[in-house]
Design a protein around this motif. Structure first.
Motif, mmCIF file in Angstrom:
data_model
loop_
_atom_site.group_PDB
_atom_site.id
_atom_site.type_symbol
_atom_site.label_atom_id
_atom_site.label_comp_id
_atom_site.label_asym_id
_atom_site.label_seq_id
_atom_site.Cartn_x
_atom_site.Cartn_y
_atom_site.Cartn_z
ATOM 1 N N VAL A 62 0.823 -1.064 -0.045
ATOM 2 C CA VAL A 62 0.046 -0.022 -0.066
ATOM 3 C C VAL A 62 0.827 1.395 -0.303
ATOM 4 O O VAL A 62 1.743 1.284 0.932
ATOM 5 C CB VAL A 62 -1.044 0.056 1.160
ATOM 6 C CG1 VAL A 62 -1.735 1.259 1.192
ATOM 7 C CG2 VAL A 62 -1.867 -1.137 1.129
ATOM 8 N N SER B 269 -14.612 4.108 5.059
ATOM 9 C CA SER B 269 -14.168 2.823 4.197
ATOM 10 C C SER B 269 -15.002 2.455 2.813
ATOM 11 O O SER B 269 -15.975 3.340 2.791
ATOM 12 C CB SER B 269 -14.418 1.708 5.328
ATOM 13 O OG SER B 269 -15.910 1.362 5.413
ATOM 14 N N CYS C 22 -3.795 7.012 -2.794
ATOM 15 C CA CYS C 22 -3.307 5.684 -2.538
ATOM 16 C C CYS C 22 -3.346 4.532 -3.475
ATOM 17 O O CYS C 22 -4.408 4.509 -4.096
ATOM 18 C CB CYS C 22 -4.342 5.087 -1.108
ATOM 19 S SG CYS C 22 -3.657 3.832 -0.417
ATOM 20 N N LEU D 125 -12.901 4.280 -5.567
ATOM 21 C CA LEU D 125 -11.916 3.377 -5.600
ATOM 22 C C LEU D 125 -11.975 3.092 -7.280
ATOM 23 O O LEU D 125 -13.027 2.876 -7.959
ATOM 24 C CB LEU D 125 -12.451 1.956 -5.005
ATOM 25 C CG LEU D 125 -11.748 0.647 -5.090
ATOM 26 C CD1 LEU D 125 -10.431 0.916 -4.584
ATOM 27 C CD2 LEU D 125 -12.418 -0.391 -4.383
ATOM 28 N N ALA E 298 -5.528 -1.282 3.484
ATOM 29 C CA ALA E 298 -6.279 -2.239 2.840
ATOM 30 C C ALA E 298 -6.317 -3.661 3.634
ATOM 31 O O ALA E 298 -5.487 -3.945 4.155
ATOM 32 C CB ALA E 298 -5.500 -2.507 1.427
ATOM 33 N N SER F 93 -14.984 -3.430 -2.153
ATOM 34 C CA SER F 93 -14.561 -3.290 -3.638
ATOM 35 C C SER F 93 -15.812 -3.655 -4.422
ATOM 36 O O SER F 93 -15.577 -3.752 -5.596
ATOM 37 C CB SER F 93 -13.529 -4.634 -3.755
ATOM 38 O OG SER F 93 -14.083 -5.591 -3.210
ATOM 39 N N PHE G 150 -11.261 -1.223 2.037
ATOM 40 C CA PHE G 150 -10.164 -0.117 2.217
ATOM 41 C C PHE G 150 -10.716 0.834 3.040
ATOM 42 O O PHE G 150 -12.154 1.099 3.290
ATOM 43 C CB PHE G 150 -9.968 0.641 0.761
ATOM 44 C CG PHE G 150 -9.499 -0.512 -0.259
ATOM 45 C CD1 PHE G 150 -10.431 -0.989 -1.117
ATOM 46 C CD2 PHE G 150 -8.000 -0.850 -0.360
ATOM 47 C CE1 PHE G 150 -9.946 -2.174 -2.221
ATOM 48 C CE2 PHE G 150 -7.525 -1.720 -1.488
ATOM 49 C CZ PHE G 150 -8.691 -2.437 -2.377
ATOM 50 N N TYR H 123 -2.359 0.369 -4.515
ATOM 51 C CA TYR H 123 -1.793 -0.852 -3.952
ATOM 52 C C TYR H 123 -1.751 -1.889 -5.098
ATOM 53 O O TYR H 123 -1.905 -1.531 -6.229
ATOM 54 C CB TYR H 123 -3.361 -1.333 -3.061
ATOM 55 C CG TYR H 123 -4.640 -1.588 -3.774
ATOM 56 C CD1 TYR H 123 -5.482 -0.527 -4.122
ATOM 57 C CD2 TYR H 123 -4.653 -2.698 -4.221
ATOM 58 C CE1 TYR H 123 -6.592 -0.620 -4.690
ATOM 59 C CE2 TYR H 123 -6.223 -2.942 -5.041
ATOM 60 C CZ TYR H 123 -6.862 -2.057 -5.260
ATOM 61 O OH TYR H 123 -8.130 -2.021 -6.002
ATOM 62 N N PHE I 31 -6.555 -7.461 -1.921
ATOM 63 C CA PHE I 31 -7.161 -6.646 -1.198
ATOM 64 C C PHE I 31 -8.705 -6.195 -1.566
ATOM 65 O O PHE I 31 -8.897 -5.951 -2.838
ATOM 66 C CB PHE I 31 -6.491 -5.275 -1.143
ATOM 67 C CG PHE I 31 -5.075 -5.416 -0.217
ATOM 68 C CD1 PHE I 31 -4.208 -4.539 -0.892
ATOM 69 C CD2 PHE I 31 -5.168 -6.181 0.701
ATOM 70 C CE1 PHE I 31 -2.813 -4.720 -0.200
ATOM 71 C CE2 PHE I 31 -3.847 -6.188 1.494
ATOM 72 C CZ PHE I 31 -2.801 -5.622 0.816
ATOM 73 N N CYS J 175 -3.835 5.346 4.702
ATOM 74 C CA CYS J 175 -4.783 4.501 3.631
ATOM 75 C C CYS J 175 -4.320 3.058 4.201
ATOM 76 O O CYS J 175 -3.269 2.757 4.587
ATOM 77 C CB CYS J 175 -4.398 4.609 2.473
ATOM 78 S SG CYS J 175 -4.989 3.678 1.113
#
Lengths: 113, 112
Positions: free
Chosen positions: A4, A49, A23, A66, A92, A52, A33, A25, A30, A90
């Motif tokens: 991350v 938060s 951020c 995201l 994950a 995904s 987040f 990753y 992951f 950040c």
């Protein structure tokens, strides 16, 4: 090997403008987040938060976006206030793994009056 | 509701000594996590305790150990202290592993 990454150690913004913290990753496992905010001499505080299965989550002045294909998320603060000046982390999590969050190194946000 | 509390706030030790850090989670939280934040670095995961058992361990040497008590409070022990152990040690708790963690204000450990 940073899974991350928060590539901007610091960000300076004028009060009332938008703050965008980024951020990236690398681990495709992951799927959850989080953003934490940390003031000096205090522990991190959970901010917002995103899962995904979503590409956006909003809570008042804070919105997290995201982009799974780019493995990138961002935190938008609108409008920015001097009290938002803090370090933002950040994190994950892989829900199929240990549920232990992997943290970035943080971005120090300074909001000028 | 009282938050996560950690003691002491600051701890000064010399190389080779042993340090004990303590943490009380939020009432009702059974999971306790320990992190190390060295200068300029992010939070590095140390240990996770749940229901009195060690559930997971980060990439740290065995001289980092801990335990969780029946009241869910926890302590972190660091043996044979080295200069590189100087850092902020943060404790966090959560109701379940699937919920965001709540952090204490940390213990600043300084090794002279």
């Amino acid at each position: 090997d940073q899974q991350v990454k928060q590539n901007s150690p610091s960000l300076s913004v004028q009060e009332g403008r938008i703050s965008i913290l980024n951020c990236d990753y690398t681990n495709s496992m992951f799927d959850y987040f989080l953003w934490y905010k940390k003031y000096p001499a205090e522990g991190p505080t959970f901010l917002i938060s995103i899962s995904s299965i979503k590409d956006k989550n909003e809570d008042g002045r804070f919105t997290v976006f995201l982009n799974k294909s780019a493995k990138h998320l961002s935190l938008h603060i609108v409008p920015s206030q001097p009290g938002d000046s803090a370090v933002y982390f950040c994190a994950a999590i892989s829900s199929g793994g240990s549920y232990i969050p992997t943290f970035g190194r943080g971005t120090s946000l300074i909001v000028h009056p | 509701e009282a938050g996560v509390t950690q003691s002491p706030t600051h701890l000064i030790k010399t190389r080779g000594q042993q340090a004990t850090l303590r943490c009380s989670p939020i009432s009702g939280h059974t999971s306790v996590y320990w992190y190390q934040q060295a200068l300029g670095l992010g939070l590095q995961f140390l240990l996770w305790y749940d229901e009195g058992e060690e559930r997971n361990r980060g990439n740290f040497p065995p001289r980092f150990s801990g335990r969780q008590f029946p009241n869910y409070s926890s302590e972190l022990n660091v043996n044979a202290l080295e200069l590189e152990d100087s850092a902020l040690y943060l404790c966090a708790s959560s109701l379940t592993p699937y919920q965001p963690q709540h952090f204490g204000d940390g213990t600043r450990l300084s090794i002279l």
